[in-house]
Design a protein around this motif. Sequence first.
Motif, PDB file in Angstrom:
ATOM      1  N   UNK A 125     -13.060  41.058  -9.034  1.00 43.28           N
ATOM      2  CA  UNK A 125     -12.170  42.020  -8.132  1.00 43.28           C
ATOM      3  C   UNK A 125     -12.393  43.432  -8.172  1.00 43.28           C
ATOM      4  N   UNK A 126     -12.288  43.856  -9.536  1.00 46.92           N
ATOM      5  CA  UNK A 126     -12.090  45.180  -9.657  1.00 46.92           C
ATOM      6  C   UNK A 126     -12.916  45.687 -11.108  1.00 46.92           C
ATOM      7  N   UNK A 127     -14.475  45.503 -10.972  1.00 42.84           N
ATOM      8  CA  UNK A 127     -15.145  45.562 -12.227  1.00 42.84           C
ATOM      9  C   UNK A 127     -15.297  47.075 -12.669  1.00 42.84           C
ATOM     10  N   UNK A 128     -14.946  48.127 -12.038  1.00 41.87           N
ATOM     11  CA  UNK A 128     -15.098  49.390 -12.626  1.00 41.87           C
ATOM     12  C   UNK A 128     -13.800  49.826 -13.390  1.00 41.87           C
ATOM     13  N   UNK A 129     -12.807  49.069 -13.209  1.00 44.55           N
ATOM     14  CA  UNK A 129     -11.140  49.437 -13.787  1.00 44.55           C
ATOM     15  C   UNK A 129     -10.971  48.584 -15.026  1.00 44.55           C
ATOM     16  N   UNK A 130     -10.012  48.897 -15.588  1.00 39.86           N
ATOM     17  CA  UNK A 130      -9.475  48.188 -16.912  1.00 39.86           C
ATOM     18  C   UNK A 130      -8.142  47.694 -16.880  1.00 39.86           C
ATOM     19  N   UNK A 131      -7.517  46.718 -16.880  1.00 40.13           N
ATOM     20  CA  UNK A 131      -6.352  46.552 -16.485  1.00 40.13           C
ATOM     21  C   UNK A 131      -5.268  47.164 -17.524  1.00 40.13           C
ATOM     22  N   UNK A 132      -5.644  47.108 -18.737  1.00 39.33           N
ATOM     23  CA  UNK A 132      -4.749  47.888 -19.619  1.00 39.33           C
ATOM     24  C   UNK A 132      -4.720  49.489 -19.511  1.00 39.33           C
ATOM     25  N   UNK A 133      -5.853  49.889 -19.166  1.00 44.19           N
ATOM     26  CA  UNK A 133      -5.776  51.161 -18.739  1.00 44.19           C
ATOM     27  C   UNK A 133      -4.843  51.830 -17.643  1.00 44.19           C
ATOM     28  N   UNK A 134      -4.703  50.652 -16.763  1.00 40.49           N
ATOM     29  CA  UNK A 134      -3.874  50.999 -15.461  1.00 40.49           C
ATOM     30  C   UNK A 134      -2.350  50.935 -16.060  1.00 40.49           C
ATOM     31  N   UNK A 135      -1.954  49.835 -16.760  1.00 37.78           N
ATOM     32  CA  UNK A 135      -0.696  49.865 -17.293  1.00 37.78           C
ATOM     33  C   UNK A 135      -0.443  51.149 -18.397  1.00 37.78           C
ATOM     34  N   UNK A 175       2.572  56.263  -7.700  1.00 40.93           N
ATOM     35  CA  UNK A 175       2.158  54.833  -7.517  1.00 40.93           C
ATOM     36  C   UNK A 175       0.602  54.671  -8.086  1.00 40.93           C
ATOM     37  N   UNK A 176       0.407  53.577  -8.709  1.00 46.30           N
ATOM     38  CA  UNK A 176      -0.909  53.117  -8.965  1.00 46.30           C
ATOM     39  C   UNK A 176      -1.105  51.638  -9.107  1.00 46.30           C
ATOM     40  N   UNK A 177      -1.748  51.091  -8.244  1.00 44.41           N
ATOM     41  CA  UNK A 177      -1.830  49.570  -8.225  1.00 44.41           C
ATOM     42  C   UNK A 177      -2.733  48.990  -9.250  1.00 44.41           C
ATOM     43  N   UNK A 178      -2.030  47.834  -9.772  1.00 42.09           N
ATOM     44  CA  UNK A 178      -2.418  47.096 -10.780  1.00 42.09           C
ATOM     45  C   UNK A 178      -3.716  45.997 -10.064  1.00 42.09           C
ATOM     46  N   UNK A 199      -1.515  54.147 -17.840  1.00 41.60           N
ATOM     47  CA  UNK A 199      -1.302  55.308 -16.772  1.00 41.60           C
ATOM     48  C   UNK A 199       0.422  54.953 -16.493  1.00 41.60           C
ATOM     49  N   UNK A 200       0.609  53.886 -16.106  1.00 41.21           N
ATOM     50  CA  UNK A 200       2.079  53.942 -15.565  1.00 41.21           C
ATOM     51  C   UNK A 200       3.315  54.229 -16.597  1.00 41.21           C
ATOM     52  N   UNK A 201       3.038  53.616 -17.723  1.00 43.09           N
ATOM     53  CA  UNK A 201       3.743  53.780 -18.823  1.00 43.09           C
ATOM     54  C   UNK A 201       3.790  55.257 -19.061  1.00 43.09           C
ATOM     55  N   UNK A 202       2.589  55.931 -19.030  1.00 44.99           N
ATOM     56  CA  UNK A 202       2.450  57.375 -19.311  1.00 44.99           C
ATOM     57  C   UNK A 202       3.304  58.187 -18.459  1.00 44.99           C
ATOM     58  N   UNK A 203       3.228  57.878 -17.362  1.00 44.63           N
ATOM     59  CA  UNK A 203       4.160  58.681 -16.408  1.00 44.63           C
ATOM     60  C   UNK A 203       5.538  58.620 -16.906  1.00 44.63           C
ATOM     61  N   UNK A 204       6.057  57.260 -17.192  1.00 46.22           N
ATOM     62  CA  UNK A 204       7.431  57.329 -17.533  1.00 46.22           C
ATOM     63  C   UNK A 204       7.858  58.151 -18.621  1.00 46.22           C
ATOM     64  N   UNK A 205       6.815  58.081 -19.592  1.00 41.76           N
ATOM     65  CA  UNK A 205       7.010  58.915 -20.811  1.00 41.76           C
ATOM     66  C   UNK A 205       7.105  60.232 -20.597  1.00 41.76           C
ATOM     67  N   UNK A 206       6.328  60.812 -19.794  1.00 42.33           N
ATOM     68  CA  UNK A 206       6.244  62.377 -19.555  1.00 42.33           C
ATOM     69  C   UNK A 206       7.333  62.663 -18.515  1.00 42.33           C
ATOM     70  N   UNK A 207       7.732  61.812 -17.776  1.00 42.09           N
ATOM     71  CA  UNK A 207       9.083  62.299 -16.934  1.00 42.09           C
ATOM     72  C   UNK A 207       9.716  61.030 -16.226  1.00 42.09           C
ATOM     73  N   UNK A 208      10.756  60.571 -17.107  1.00 38.85           N
ATOM     74  CA  UNK A 208      11.327  59.384 -16.775  1.00 38.85           C
ATOM     75  C   UNK A 208      12.133  59.415 -15.472  1.00 38.85           C
ATOM     76  N   UNK A 209      12.335  60.707 -14.625  1.00 33.69           N
ATOM     77  CA  UNK A 209      13.020  60.752 -13.301  1.00 33.69           C
ATOM     78  C   UNK A 209      12.031  60.277 -12.057  1.00 33.69           C
TER      79      UNK A 209
END
Length: 307
Positions: free
Chosen positions: A182-192, A169-172, A194-204
């Motif tokens: 609201x979230x000045x230290x973060x980047x929206x597309x970086x969070x996206x 889990x990683x919250x957007x 991250x989530x896509x990378x997890x699926x690419x590394x292990x789809x299960x």
Amino acid sequence: MAEVHNLKDSPAKLPKPDWIRVKAPVSREYQATRDIIRGLKLNTVCEEAACPNIGECWSKKHATVMIMGDTCTRACAFCNVKTGVPGALNPHEPDNLASAVAQLGLSHVVVTSVDRDDLPDGGAAHFAECISKMRAKAPNTTIEVLTPDFLRKEHGIPIIVKARPDVYNHNIETVPRLYKTVRPGARYFNSLHLLKTVKELDPSIFTKSGLMVGLGESKDEVLQVMDDLRSAEVDFITIGQYLQPTPAHVAIERYVTPDEFDYYARMAKAKGFLMVSASPLTRSSYHAAEDFEVMRKAREEKLVGKA
């Protein structure tokens, strides 16, 4: 000491509607869960973030443990966790966490953390060790991690994925337009990413993300976030009402009605999420154990349908 956010003058405090009210925690089961957690010197996001569902969750022996200390290196305008310079990692924390999970007899555990931008890997190896210790001491417990964004520390993501949590889990958190406030230290597309990378590394591994509403976002913006999360193959979305922790935090623009949450739930289902939790009191780990079972069955049914 927590940082006071330099925000524009807040509007007059909005009256809290009936559907957002919760009872104070008083049950015997709540006290027992609290005693175990404090006895093992564990932090929980339930307490640190002043979650409104703490009474219900702790009464069911559900708790979201927060590792790597109680001090965050970020200063998000919505979050009640204190900001500052964190201390050294506790080398005994993975064992203590595993002991707590075993003592509580959890079927499902959620482990989150403060941001640790001070660590070379953002704390990824510590997450992985916690997962390993829990697997050894509580082999029947399913494990959900709720991690920071590992901004500029992408090498940390595979470390956690290799440890194989059941849910990553990683919250957007909010819509892109509101990130600067609201979230000045973060980047929206970086969070996206991250989530896509997890699926690419292990789809299960199931992936999950959460969104707060009531901060001034439009319905179209929320629907666009849903589309972005589906493009990253996220399985589970949570949508809940933002509640302002203190006057120093970003103000609530409005209370979103239950009917609007029902609308978001229908739209998310239509867009293909395996699991959706959308209600005023929904939080990222609210009903996580029950929702995990529903999500697992939904995947099984989907696979049978494709056979």
